[in-house]
Design a protein around this motif. Structure first.
Motif, PDB file in Angstrom:
ATOM      1  N   LEU A  47       0.824  -1.213   0.000  1.00 16.93           N
ATOM      2  CA  LEU A  47       0.000   0.000   0.000  1.00 16.93           C
ATOM      3  C   LEU A  47       0.856   1.260   0.000  1.00 16.93           C
ATOM      4  N   ALA A  48       1.945   1.250   0.752  1.00 18.29           N
ATOM      5  CA  ALA A  48       2.832   2.417   0.795  1.00 18.29           C
ATOM      6  C   ALA A  48       3.543   2.612  -0.545  1.00 18.29           C
ATOM      7  N   THR A  49       3.999   1.511  -1.144  1.00 18.40           N
ATOM      8  CA  THR A  49       4.664   1.594  -2.447  1.00 18.40           C
ATOM      9  C   THR A  49       3.698   2.096  -3.507  1.00 18.40           C
ATOM     10  N   LEU A  50       2.493   1.566  -3.500  1.00 19.41           N
ATOM     11  CA  LEU A  50       1.491   2.030  -4.460  1.00 19.41           C
ATOM     12  C   LEU A  50       1.221   3.520  -4.276  1.00 19.41           C
ATOM     13  N   GLY A  51       1.114   3.970  -3.043  1.00 20.61           N
ATOM     14  CA  GLY A  51       0.904   5.391  -2.780  1.00 20.61           C
ATOM     15  C   GLY A  51       2.007   6.253  -3.366  1.00 20.61           C
ATOM     16  N   GLU A  52       3.250   5.837  -3.190  1.00 12.71           N
ATOM     17  CA  GLU A  52       4.393   6.578  -3.754  1.00 12.71           C
ATOM     18  C   GLU A  52       4.359   6.551  -5.277  1.00 12.71           C
ATOM     19  N   GLY A  90      17.376   7.839 -18.599  1.00  9.76           N
ATOM     20  CA  GLY A  90      18.351   7.844 -17.522  1.00  9.76           C
ATOM     21  C   GLY A  90      17.819   7.134 -16.294  1.00  9.76           C
ATOM     22  N   PRO A  91      18.607   7.167 -15.226  1.00  8.59           N
ATOM     23  CA  PRO A  91      18.203   6.462 -14.000  1.00  8.59           C
ATOM     24  C   PRO A  91      17.079   7.198 -13.263  1.00  8.59           C
ATOM     25  N   ALA A  92      16.241   6.416 -12.594  1.00  7.12           N
ATOM     26  CA  ALA A  92      15.175   6.988 -11.764  1.00  7.12           C
ATOM     27  C   ALA A  92      15.777   7.397 -10.425  1.00  7.12           C
ATOM     28  N   THR A  93      15.487   8.628 -10.015  1.00  8.54           N
ATOM     29  CA  THR A  93      16.032   9.129  -8.760  1.00  8.54           C
ATOM     30  C   THR A  93      14.945   9.854  -7.985  1.00  8.54           C
ATOM     31  N   GLY A  94      15.252  10.190  -6.764  1.00  6.26           N
ATOM     32  CA  GLY A  94      14.347  10.993  -5.954  1.00  6.26           C
ATOM     33  C   GLY A  94      13.866  10.266  -4.709  1.00  6.26           C
ATOM     34  N   ARG A  95      13.269  11.055  -3.808  1.00 12.22           N
ATOM     35  CA  ARG A  95      12.791  10.505  -2.535  1.00 12.22           C
ATOM     36  C   ARG A  95      11.742   9.426  -2.713  1.00 12.22           C
ATOM     37  N   GLY A  96      10.836   9.608  -3.679  1.00 12.07           N
ATOM     38  CA  GLY A  96       9.786   8.623  -3.901  1.00 12.07           C
ATOM     39  C   GLY A  96      10.343   7.278  -4.341  1.00 12.07           C
ATOM     40  N   VAL A  97      11.320   7.312  -5.234  1.00 12.10           N
ATOM     41  CA  VAL A  97      11.943   6.073  -5.704  1.00 12.10           C
ATOM     42  C   VAL A  97      12.653   5.377  -4.548  1.00 12.10           C
ATOM     43  N   ILE A  98      13.392   6.141  -3.764  1.00 11.76           N
ATOM     44  CA  ILE A  98      14.102   5.566  -2.618  1.00 11.76           C
ATOM     45  C   ILE A  98      13.108   4.974  -1.623  1.00 11.76           C
TER      46      ILE A  98
END
Length: 134
Positions: A47-52, A90-98
């Motif tokens: 659920l948390a991953t889906l939310g992000e 390119g690579p996926a970055t950011g707080r949501g990905v982490i």
């Protein structure tokens, strides 16, 4: 997400997706949902991953449609969130990905984010059961 409602994971996912689609106007296609319930920590991670993932779709993708598949079996968990938005190179970055990667790492799983410029983005998470547990 500290607590979890009493519904099944599939029910919780359907409710989350319905609210999000209604609020954003983005069409949600549900390809698969788990038939049984999941352990609470697995449900929280999904659920948390889906939310992000949905937050990223809303903020960055300019998508018209997002497709969701979540399966849970004796072998493990698989989750896919795919959109028809602008994608990226390119690579996926950011707080949501982490954050998404951390949720799946807590299940001893992995999560990848792949974009194709002009075609959309796909988030794929997988966690195997080891000894019947995540």
């Amino acid at each position: 997400m500290r607590g979890r409602r009493s519904g099944s994971l599939a029910q919780d996912l359907e409710e989350q997706l319905s609210r999000w689609a209604e609020r954003t106007g983005i069409v949600v296609e549900i390809w698969a949902l788990p038939g049984g319930d999941a352990p609470p920590r697995v449900a929280r991670a999904v659920l948390a991953t889906l939310g992000e993932a949905l937050a990223n779709v809303e903020r960055h993708s300019h998508a018209n449609v997002v497709s969701i598949a979540v399966t849970l079996s004796d072998n493990g968990l698989r989750m896919t969130v795919s959109d028809d938005g602008v994608g990226f190179s390119g690579p996926a970055t950011g707080r949501g990905v982490i954050a998404m990667q951390d949720h799946f790492a807590d299940l001893r799983g992995t999560l990848t984010v792949n974009g194709v410029e002009g075609e959309g983005t796909t988030v794929t998470g997988a966690a195997s059961r080891r000894g019947g547990r995540f």
